[in-house]
Every structure is written in structure tokens, then in C-alpha cells.
Design an enzyme around this catalytic site. Sequence first.
Site, PDB file in Angstrom:
ATOM      1  N   SER A 269     117.708 -26.582  62.854  1.00 58.25           N
ATOM      2  CA  SER A 269     117.191 -25.245  63.146  1.00 58.25           C
ATOM      3  C   SER A 269     118.140 -24.152  62.666  1.00 58.25           C
ATOM      4  O   SER A 269     118.069 -23.010  63.128  1.00 58.25           O
ATOM      5  CB  SER A 269     116.940 -25.101  64.658  1.00 58.25           C
ATOM      6  OG  SER A 269     118.049 -25.541  65.407  1.00 58.25           O
TER       7      SER A 269
ATOM      8  N   ASN B  26     119.310 -31.810  68.345  1.00 61.61           N
ATOM      9  CA  ASN B  26     119.691 -32.524  67.116  1.00 61.61           C
ATOM     10  C   ASN B  26     121.073 -32.103  66.635  1.00 61.61           C
ATOM     11  O   ASN B  26     121.802 -32.906  66.058  1.00 61.61           O
ATOM     12  CB  ASN B  26     118.617 -32.347  66.033  1.00 61.61           C
ATOM     13  CG  ASN B  26     118.681 -31.004  65.341  1.00 61.61           C
ATOM     14  OD1 ASN B  26     119.395 -30.825  64.357  1.00 61.61           O
ATOM     15  ND2 ASN B  26     117.933 -30.032  65.855  1.00 61.61           N
TER      16      ASN B  26
ATOM     17  N   GLU C  36     110.469 -30.185  74.535  1.00 57.08           N
ATOM     18  CA  GLU C  36     109.635 -31.176  73.854  1.00 57.08           C
ATOM     19  C   GLU C  36     109.221 -32.284  74.819  1.00 57.08           C
ATOM     20  O   GLU C  36     108.065 -32.720  74.828  1.00 57.08           O
ATOM     21  CB  GLU C  36     110.369 -31.770  72.652  1.00 57.08           C
ATOM     22  CG  GLU C  36     109.504 -32.752  71.881  1.00 57.08           C
ATOM     23  CD  GLU C  36     110.243 -33.473  70.774  1.00 57.08           C
ATOM     24  OE1 GLU C  36     109.877 -34.631  70.491  1.00 57.08           O
ATOM     25  OE2 GLU C  36     111.185 -32.891  70.199  1.00 57.08           O
TER      26      GLU C  36
END
Length: 323
Positions: free
Chosen positions: A272, A229, A131
Site C-alpha cells: 500500500s 503485509n 479484512e
Amino acid sequence: MSGANKRVLLAKPRGYCAGVDRAVEAVEQALEQHGPPVYVRKQIVHNVHVVETLTERGAIFVDDADEVPHGALVVFSAHGVSPAVRDQARSRELRTIDATCPLVTKVHHEAKRFAREDYDILLVGHHGHEEVEGTAGEAPAHIQLVETAADVAGVTVRDPERVVWLSQTTLSVDETMETVRALRERFPSLQNPPSDDICYATQNRQVAVKAMAAQCDLVLVVGSKNSSNSVRLVEVALQAGAGAAHLIDYAREIDESWLDGVGTVGLTSGASVPEVLVRGVLDHLAERGWTSMEEITTAEETLTFSLPRELRPARTAQSSAGR
């Protein structure tokens, strides 16, 4: 410890966010509409189980677009890509499906806007994360990466009055704000992003873990090691008072010694992670006496994203006859 003292606190929200759900469905729909193989640049989302499952269905994951055969179909992952990657795909005449999370795309737009206005952009994020590479690639001449508050002393800007910070969407809220505070001490005129860059799902999962961590002897976070995350959830659990916290992909990875003397187990999963993996952990714990379960709810999530336009049904023209 007796079964009467064993309980599981299950965080909610947990698991799939809207961007991940969209990205995974994009690969599934690409396979259904076009048939295998469908190439995917990088992991569509950072989860071992998801990648293995899609590979079994005919997806081929590659590190770069130059590994995709000329003219083939490639899906860009949820983490986004830089303009250079898009140029590379065009030069190879690849058919592309863009599964970039819309919240990541928002950060890309912010980077382009502030670069056009000739700001120095301080991007808070992790070096090497896809990202960050994608966002930085939108305006490489204007963007500097700042990983932690400790890096702030080495930051230089052209004009302290024209500085803005942006961030990777999957960071720890608390750590990010610590870094921003350090930046603002050096650059008092530092501008904030137009809206939160850390995504709603990342924030919500951290809040849910904070709400239960102090009650937990152990927190188990279902997620992969390369999932930013998910890793942050382990850190947040420990900072919020959990006795211990561990990251696992599957229930079979639970070390029996972790459960010694444990009464309350907290359980959550990264953005995810499919729910089937959480259910596997609950079953694993139930077999060992943790049959009492309470869900700790701190938010309700209703956001959904439509599929990439390349996968949406074509609109049919309606006849105007008789009107």
C-alpha cells in the site's frame, strides 16, 4: 564505514499492488467525478501518506457508515466489508462505491460457498483486521478465527470430515502454512481453499525480501504500522537472516544509530506504499554515502484491475442505422 562498502539492495516487486492501485484511484476518480466531500469507510488502504494525501483532496475517512450523512457518497475500502455494513449503507440510502480488492472478494465468495455447503470454516488471520471482519461477516455461524498455530488446540468443529481453511490475503506465507500444518494434524480431512488466498503481491514481496535479506546488515521496510503485509515483511526479513529490520513511514523516521557500522541496506515497501516514499529513502541514504544501488528482481508483475463499475464510463448505445 567507507562509501566503497556501502550499497543498497532494492527489492522488486515492492510497493503498490493491483488492488491498492485500484482502490486509491477509485477515491481519486470519485472526487473528480462527484466533487468533495467523498466519504470513505475506514482507511482506503493502510498507509498514512495515502490517507493524508486523499484527505487534503477532500476525502473524509470515517470508522463506520453511520457517520456518513444520509444519502451521501461512500467508498468501501480495499479490505472489504461484511453484509451487515452493506445493509447499514442501504438503510441510510448511501450511494456506494465498492473498492474491495477483487482478491479479497474471492475469499468472500469462498466463505459463502463453503457455508452453503455447511462446512466449518477456519479463517487464518488477525483479530480486528478489517479484512477478517468482512470475511467473517459473510458466514458468522460457520467461521472461526485461528490466529496462530498455538490457537489450534482450542478449535472445535461439528464434523471433522467437513472442514476447510481460508485466510486473510496479507499474511506471512510461512507462518500461515505453519498454522495450516497444525490444523491438518488435528483435522486430517481439512480441505484447502480452491486457490491461494494469500495474494500474489503479498507472496511476491516476501520472496523478494527473502532473496536479499541474508546479504543485508539492515532492511528498511517502508509501510505503516497498521499495514499487515508491511509488518510481515519486517518479520520475514529477520527470519531470512537480515542483521536488523525496521518499519518506517518516511525517510525522516530512520534513526541514525541504525546505520552505524552498516554496509548493505536492503530496501522494500509494502503493497500500500507509493513509490515516492521509497525514493525519499533512497535520497536519504545517498546523502549519507549509500550511493551504490542494485535492484533484486524476483518477479515481474503485470496484473491490473478495472475500476469499480460505479466509476467506469457509461457505455454509449451505437446506432445500427445503415447496417
